[in-house]
Design an enzyme around this catalytic site. Structure first.
Site, PDB file in Angstrom:
ATOM      1  N   LYS A 146     -42.754 -12.208  31.670  1.00  0.00           N
ATOM      2  CA  LYS A 146     -42.494 -11.654  30.568  1.00  0.00           C
ATOM      3  C   LYS A 146     -43.163 -10.448  30.573  1.00  0.00           C
ATOM      4  CE  LYS A 146     -41.313 -15.104  27.121  1.00  0.00           C
ATOM      5  NZ  LYS A 146     -41.506 -15.837  26.072  1.00  0.00           N
ATOM      6  N   ASP A 160     -40.157 -14.188  21.863  1.00  0.00           N
ATOM      7  CA  ASP A 160     -39.777 -15.523  21.897  1.00  0.00           C
ATOM      8  C   ASP A 160     -38.109 -15.443  22.504  1.00  0.00           C
ATOM      9  OD1 ASP A 160     -40.710 -18.319  21.925  1.00  0.00           O
ATOM     10  OD2 ASP A 160     -39.215 -18.760  20.582  1.00  0.00           O
TER      11      ASP A 160
HETATM   12  P1  ITT Z   1     -44.806 -17.544  26.000  1.00  0.00           P
HETATM   13  O1  ITT Z   1     -44.590 -18.419  24.902  1.00  0.00           O
HETATM   14  O2  ITT Z   1     -46.422 -17.661  26.251  1.00  0.00           O
HETATM   15  O3  ITT Z   1     -44.407 -15.953  25.736  1.00  0.00           O
HETATM   16  P2  ITT Z   1     -42.815 -19.105  27.364  1.00  0.00           P
HETATM   17  O4  ITT Z   1     -42.478 -19.237  28.931  1.00  0.00           O
HETATM   18  O5  ITT Z   1     -43.410 -20.434  26.676  1.00  0.00           O
HETATM   19  O6  ITT Z   1     -44.047 -17.993  27.292  1.00  0.00           O
HETATM   20  P3  ITT Z   1     -40.634 -19.069  25.296  1.00  0.00           P
HETATM   21  O7  ITT Z   1     -41.304 -19.796  24.658  1.00  0.00           O
HETATM   22  O8  ITT Z   1     -39.860 -17.752  25.089  1.00  0.00           O
HETATM   23  O9  ITT Z   1     -41.567 -18.491  26.691  1.00  0.00           O
HETATM   24  O10 ITT Z   1     -39.662 -19.862  26.427  1.00  0.00           O
HETATM   25  C1  ITT Z   1     -38.505 -19.559  26.799  1.00  0.00           C
HETATM   26  C2  ITT Z   1     -38.000 -20.125  28.239  1.00  0.00           C
HETATM   27  O11 ITT Z   1     -36.813 -19.462  28.313  1.00  0.00           O
HETATM   28  C3  ITT Z   1     -38.899 -19.720  29.212  1.00  0.00           C
HETATM   29  O12 ITT Z   1     -40.006 -20.554  29.544  1.00  0.00           O
HETATM   30  C4  ITT Z   1     -37.985 -19.344  30.455  1.00  0.00           C
HETATM   31  O13 ITT Z   1     -37.638 -20.649  31.075  1.00  0.00           O
HETATM   32  C5  ITT Z   1     -36.737 -18.944  29.869  1.00  0.00           C
HETATM   33  N1  ITT Z   1     -36.480 -17.431  29.850  1.00  0.00           N
HETATM   34  C6  ITT Z   1     -37.121 -16.532  29.013  1.00  0.00           C
HETATM   35  N2  ITT Z   1     -36.788 -15.324  29.195  1.00  0.00           N
HETATM   36  C7  ITT Z   1     -36.071 -15.423  30.290  1.00  0.00           C
HETATM   37  C8  ITT Z   1     -35.533 -14.431  31.121  1.00  0.00           C
HETATM   38  O14 ITT Z   1     -35.709 -12.902  30.869  1.00  0.00           O
HETATM   39  N3  ITT Z   1     -34.973 -14.987  31.993  1.00  0.00           N
HETATM   40  C9  ITT Z   1     -34.473 -16.211  32.316  1.00  0.00           C
HETATM   41  N4  ITT Z   1     -34.975 -17.095  31.618  1.00  0.00           N
HETATM   42  C10 ITT Z   1     -35.833 -16.952  30.479  1.00  0.00           C
END
Ligand code: ITT
Length: 192
Positions: free
Chosen positions: A12, A67
């Site tokens: 991200k 998120d």
């Molecule tokens: P942070 O909370 O530390 O930012 P995280 O990986 O836990 O990181 P999220 O809580 O937003 O992030 O979880 C969303 C999940 O969705 C993440 O783990 C990925 O598997 C998926 N995801 C998020 N953005 C994506 C993207 O651009 N392309 C594909 N999958 C994505």
């Protein structure tokens, strides 16, 4: 302006850096930054992450949190806000993709959308938010090495390639995160 990203997800951060970096310097949270994501909506979890980092950052700098969820039509919007933990606590991207393809096995309706909420909190506690959506379909098998998470199994609407087969620039141009970042940057007055 200086921005600190409240994320522990380096993928991200590498996408958001250049997108918000036109009008700002972008840093990432210290190693090991992690927040218990106890919210039931994307905006609640984005705010939890931003507020967790806010006290650690000087007041003249902005904290930005992301998120994101994948909402699958045939699954009633799941995994949605629980996308990171879809296949259970500690699930890898590959575990989540395997479970998703398994749940959709034999199902014709493959419609889905990535939804991204970005929030910025300044030193006075003022919140600015941006949201972006990328519609598409779930593939029948993973394809491509780029991106992260569900990208190998997500085919953006109107394309014949998965999100993981796009270059970073192509992904940012059409992605949920790219769209949310452009809305947020405009609201903050730091757009290109
Ligand atoms: P942070 O909370 O530390 O930012 P995280 O990986 O836990 O990181 P999220 O809580 O937003 O992030 O979880 C969303 C999940 O969705 C993440 O783990 C990925 O598997 C998926 N995801 C998020 N953005 C994506 C993207 O651009 N392309 C594909 N999958 C994505």
């Amino acid at each position: 302006m200086r921005i600190v990203l409240a994320t522990g997800n380096r993928h991200k951060a590498s996408e958001l850096g250049p997108m918000l970096g036109a009008g700002a310097e972008v840093d990432v949270a210290p190693d090991g930054f992690e927040v218990d994501e106890t919210g039931t909506t994307l905006i609640q979890n984005a705010l939890l992450k931003a507020w967790a980092l806010r006290p650690e950052v000087p007041p003249d700098q902005l904290v930005v949190a992301d998120d994101t969820g994948l909402e699958v039509h045939a699954l009633g919007g799941r995994p949605g806000v629980y996308s990171a933990r879809y296949a259970g606590p500690g699930a890898t991207f590959a575990d989540n993709n395997r479970l998703l393809l398994h749940e959709l096995d034999g199902i014709e309706d493959r419609r889905a959308a990535f939804v991204c909420v970005l929030v910025a909190v300044n030193g006075d506690g003022e919140v600015t938010a941006g949201c972006g959506i990328c519609p598409g379909d779930i593939a029948t098998a993973p394809r491509g090495e780029g991106g992260f998470g569900y990208d190998p199994v997500f085919i953006p609407r109107g394309m014949d390639r998965s999100m993981a087969e796009l270059t970073p620039e192509q992904k940012n141009a059409i992605s949920h995160r790219g769209r949310a970042a452009r809305v947020l940057a405009t609201a903050l007055g730091i757009a290109e």
